[in-house]
Design an enzyme around this catalytic site. Structure first.
Site, PDB file in Angstrom:
ATOM      1  N   ASP A  35       4.514  -2.009 -10.493  1.00  0.00           N
ATOM      2  CA  ASP A  35       4.574  -2.524 -11.700  1.00  0.00           C
ATOM      3  C   ASP A  35       5.560  -1.953 -12.409  1.00  0.00           C
ATOM      4  O   ASP A  35       5.751  -0.560 -12.501  1.00  0.00           O
ATOM      5  CB  ASP A  35       3.063  -2.222 -12.379  1.00  0.00           C
ATOM      6  N   HIS A 105      -2.972 -12.008  -8.971  1.00  0.00           N
ATOM      7  CA  HIS A 105      -2.224 -10.664  -8.668  1.00  0.00           C
ATOM      8  C   HIS A 105      -3.320  -9.758  -8.765  1.00  0.00           C
ATOM      9  O   HIS A 105      -4.332  -9.754  -9.519  1.00  0.00           O
ATOM     10  CB  HIS A 105      -1.160 -10.735  -9.269  1.00  0.00           C
TER      11      HIS A 105
END
Length: 119
Positions: A35, A105
């Site tokens: 991320d 996700h």
């Protein structure tokens, strides 16, 4: 059309290699990458390579791929060394829940205390 890459989808562009990412794990059906705004020492996103707006629509249309996402998330947790200390899998669904990219996700979070409830 569901399942098909979307031209305006950030994660579809990552899958196609049009946008760089730090890939940590890949299978035929999933891609896992760090991320860009981590909320924990380990913060990896695991996405299906097919486009569905959220986890529920992915599971309804392609349950095997949804299972692949969960399996890949477990493999990422093991690879990242957070299985023993514990980790969290998060699927945000809808803007009100914090979803900002509308491509299914899972967030794999670990490496620090993750007491519940968060915050």
């Amino acid at each position: 059309m569901a399942g098909e890459p979307q031209a305006d989808c950030l994660f579809c562009k990552i899958v196609k290699g049009e946008i760089p990412s730090t890939v940590v794990h890949e299978t035929d059906t999933t891609l896992a990458f760090r991320d860009i705004s981590p909320k924990a020492p380990t913060h990896v996103l695991v996405i299906p390579k097919v486009h569905y707006p959220d986890a529920a629509s992915l599971a309804a249309a392609e349950p095997a791929v949804a299972g692949d996402v969960l399996r890949a998330a477990g493999e990422v947790a093991a690879q990242e060394g957070v299985v023993g200390s514990g980790y969290r899998l998060v699927f945000n669904t809808g803007a009100g829940a914090g979803q900002t990219v509308f491509h299914a996700h899972a967030h794999v979070l670990g490496g620090r205390g993750l007491e519940w409830p968060p915050g």
